[in-house]
Motif scaffolding. Sequence first.
Motif, short mmCIF file in Angstrom:
data_model
loop_
_atom_site.label_atom_id
_atom_site.label_comp_id
_atom_site.label_asym_id
_atom_site.label_seq_id
_atom_site.Cartn_x
_atom_site.Cartn_y
_atom_site.Cartn_z
N PHE A 80 66.79 -15.87 48.38
CA PHE A 80 67.45 -14.65 47.91
C PHE A 80 66.49 -13.70 47.20
CE2 PHE A 80 70.55 -18.13 47.91
CZ PHE A 80 71.47 -17.63 48.81
N HIS A 81 65.21 -13.72 47.56
CA HIS A 81 64.26 -12.79 46.97
C HIS A 81 64.34 -11.46 47.71
CE1 HIS A 81 62.27 -15.74 44.38
NE2 HIS A 81 62.40 -16.60 45.38
N PRO A 82 64.46 -10.33 46.98
CA PRO A 82 64.60 -9.03 47.65
C PRO A 82 63.32 -8.60 48.37
CG PRO A 82 64.39 -8.73 45.28
CD PRO A 82 64.51 -10.21 45.51
N ASN A 83 62.16 -9.03 47.85
CA ASN A 83 60.89 -8.61 48.45
C ASN A 83 59.96 -9.82 48.55
OD1 ASN A 83 61.53 -5.74 48.50
ND2 ASN A 83 61.27 -5.79 46.28
N VAL A 84 58.95 -9.66 49.39
CA VAL A 84 57.92 -10.70 49.53
C VAL A 84 56.91 -10.54 48.40
CG1 VAL A 84 56.13 -11.64 51.03
CG2 VAL A 84 58.22 -10.71 52.03
N ARG A 85 56.60 -11.63 47.74
CA ARG A 85 55.57 -11.61 46.71
C ARG A 85 54.69 -12.84 46.87
NH1 ARG A 85 56.74 -14.89 42.28
NH2 ARG A 85 58.84 -15.80 42.27
N LEU A 86 53.51 -12.79 46.29
CA LEU A 86 52.56 -13.88 46.40
C LEU A 86 52.37 -14.54 45.04
CD1 LEU A 86 51.82 -11.95 48.90
CD2 LEU A 86 49.74 -13.29 48.97
N LYS A 87 52.34 -15.85 45.04
CA LYS A 87 52.18 -16.62 43.82
C LYS A 87 50.88 -17.42 43.91
CE LYS A 87 54.80 -20.20 43.25
NZ LYS A 87 55.99 -21.05 43.01
N ALA A 88 49.96 -17.14 42.99
CA ALA A 88 48.65 -17.81 42.98
C ALA A 88 48.60 -18.79 41.82
CB ALA A 88 47.53 -16.78 42.85
N GLN A 89 48.14 -20.00 42.11
CA GLN A 89 47.99 -21.04 41.11
C GLN A 89 46.61 -21.67 41.24
OE1 GLN A 89 51.66 -23.22 42.26
NE2 GLN A 89 52.33 -22.92 40.15
N ARG A 90 45.93 -21.80 40.10
CA ARG A 90 44.58 -22.35 40.08
C ARG A 90 44.60 -23.78 39.55
NH1 ARG A 90 40.54 -18.35 37.10
NH2 ARG A 90 39.28 -20.22 37.41
N TYR A 91 43.78 -24.63 40.17
CA TYR A 91 43.67 -26.02 39.77
C TYR A 91 42.18 -26.41 39.78
CZ TYR A 91 48.55 -25.83 41.29
OH TYR A 91 49.86 -25.46 41.48
N GLU A 92 41.86 -27.41 39.01
CA GLU A 92 40.50 -27.98 39.01
C GLU A 92 40.60 -29.45 39.41
OE1 GLU A 92 36.94 -28.73 35.82
OE2 GLU A 92 37.82 -26.71 35.93
N LEU A 93 39.97 -29.78 40.54
CA LEU A 93 40.03 -31.12 41.08
C LEU A 93 38.66 -31.80 40.95
CD1 LEU A 93 42.04 -30.39 44.37
CD2 LEU A 93 42.93 -30.96 42.11
N HIS A 94 38.68 -33.11 40.77
CA HIS A 94 37.43 -33.88 40.65
C HIS A 94 37.50 -35.04 41.64
CE1 HIS A 94 36.01 -31.93 36.90
NE2 HIS A 94 37.31 -31.76 36.69
N GLU A 95 36.45 -35.18 42.40
CA GLU A 95 36.32 -36.31 43.31
C GLU A 95 34.88 -36.80 43.24
OE1 GLU A 95 37.75 -37.60 47.76
OE2 GLU A 95 37.14 -35.54 47.42
#
Length: 418
Positions: free
Chosen positions: A68-83
């Motif tokens: 039910f979102h009226p418009n398209v939007r972008l959601k950015a999420q940052r993570y720090e991974l260790h291997e």
Amino acid sequence: MAQNDGLRSLSLSGHVGFDTLPDQLVNKSIKQGFCFNILCVGETGSGKSTLINSLFNTSFDDSMSTHFHPNVRLKAQRYELHESNVRLQLTVVSTVGFGDQLNKEDSYRPIVDYIDAQFEAYLQEELKIKRSLFNYHDTRIHVCLYIISPTGHSLKTLDLLTMKSLDSKVNIIPIIGKADSIAKTELQQFKRKLITELVSYGVQIYQFPTDDEAVSQVNTIMNGHLPFAVVGSTEEVKIGNKMVKARQYPWGIVQVENENHCDFMKLREMLICTNMEDLIEQTHTCHYELYRRCRLQEMGFTDSDPEKPGSLQKAYEAKRHKFNLELQGKEEEMKRKFLEKVREKDAVLKEAEQRIEAKFEHLMLMHRVEKQKLEKKRTALEDEIALFNMKKANAELLQTQPMVSTPVSLKRDRDCKR
């Protein structure tokens, strides 16, 4: 001694030490860390979050999206991974509300704007006098995982339009999401139909590089598997003596990491283990360079002719002169429009003053007429008052006359009796 293209090959009489350069680069890169940015495009409920969680074998905090979102939007999420001892800064950008609107004509526009905004931010950092690209967090999108709904028929118009708008800006890897909802025979036909449609409409998708002998054979094979049909899951099911990630149904179990069930392992191998560095390089050398060239041309910069040497300063001065001329022209136009509006207002004010003067004269004329009428009424009233006073005096005179003649008549009557 040999000469090849102006270079001479010399034999060394002992060990120097520059063979440690690769180790130095590896140590420097490990210390600095790596950056990788993924754009996940797909309709709500297509399995974007589950796919990312499965790819990196972790659980990213991501809230469920609605339709039910009226418009398209972008959601950015940052993570720090260790291997092991390698640190990866991962940015996951997902679309919210993509394909949920009734009018889907401009659904791709926010995605294009977001990618261009990241290119523009990097370009502005490059154009600074004092740059800090070494410490700059690169937010440019390195790969777009475009998830296609497993309809089994053909690509939607929205998918074709979006991928066509993105193919010159980002590396696109098409993925058939929730591939366990379609039969294997239909899935292979669906794959061939998708590739045929992408080629016929001129959509350029990312091809795994085949110029490196170390990976050319496997990449050639994997190019033939595009688009990848994947199944994602974060739930573990016990099969035999081990726990595996799978989706359990009444009719059986679909294992995520089983290549006989889906292409998930192929996608992870090609995306992360084999071609991650090539995706980063292609983003910089192809997509960003195209954006940078277009933007610099818009700003007035051109490559200098060897016969006519130029400089960035000259190009800037020429651009500045052109901008000043345009600004002067706009100022003159604004002055002209301002004077026209002032003249129009003056004409309106003069017309209003004339109307006020005419009305004032009309009122003065009416005032004089009314004054004359009042003067006539006053004169008539004074005449009536004078007439009234005269009648009053006569009446008073008549009233006093009988009182004077009464004693004389009485005397006459007495004389007559005698």
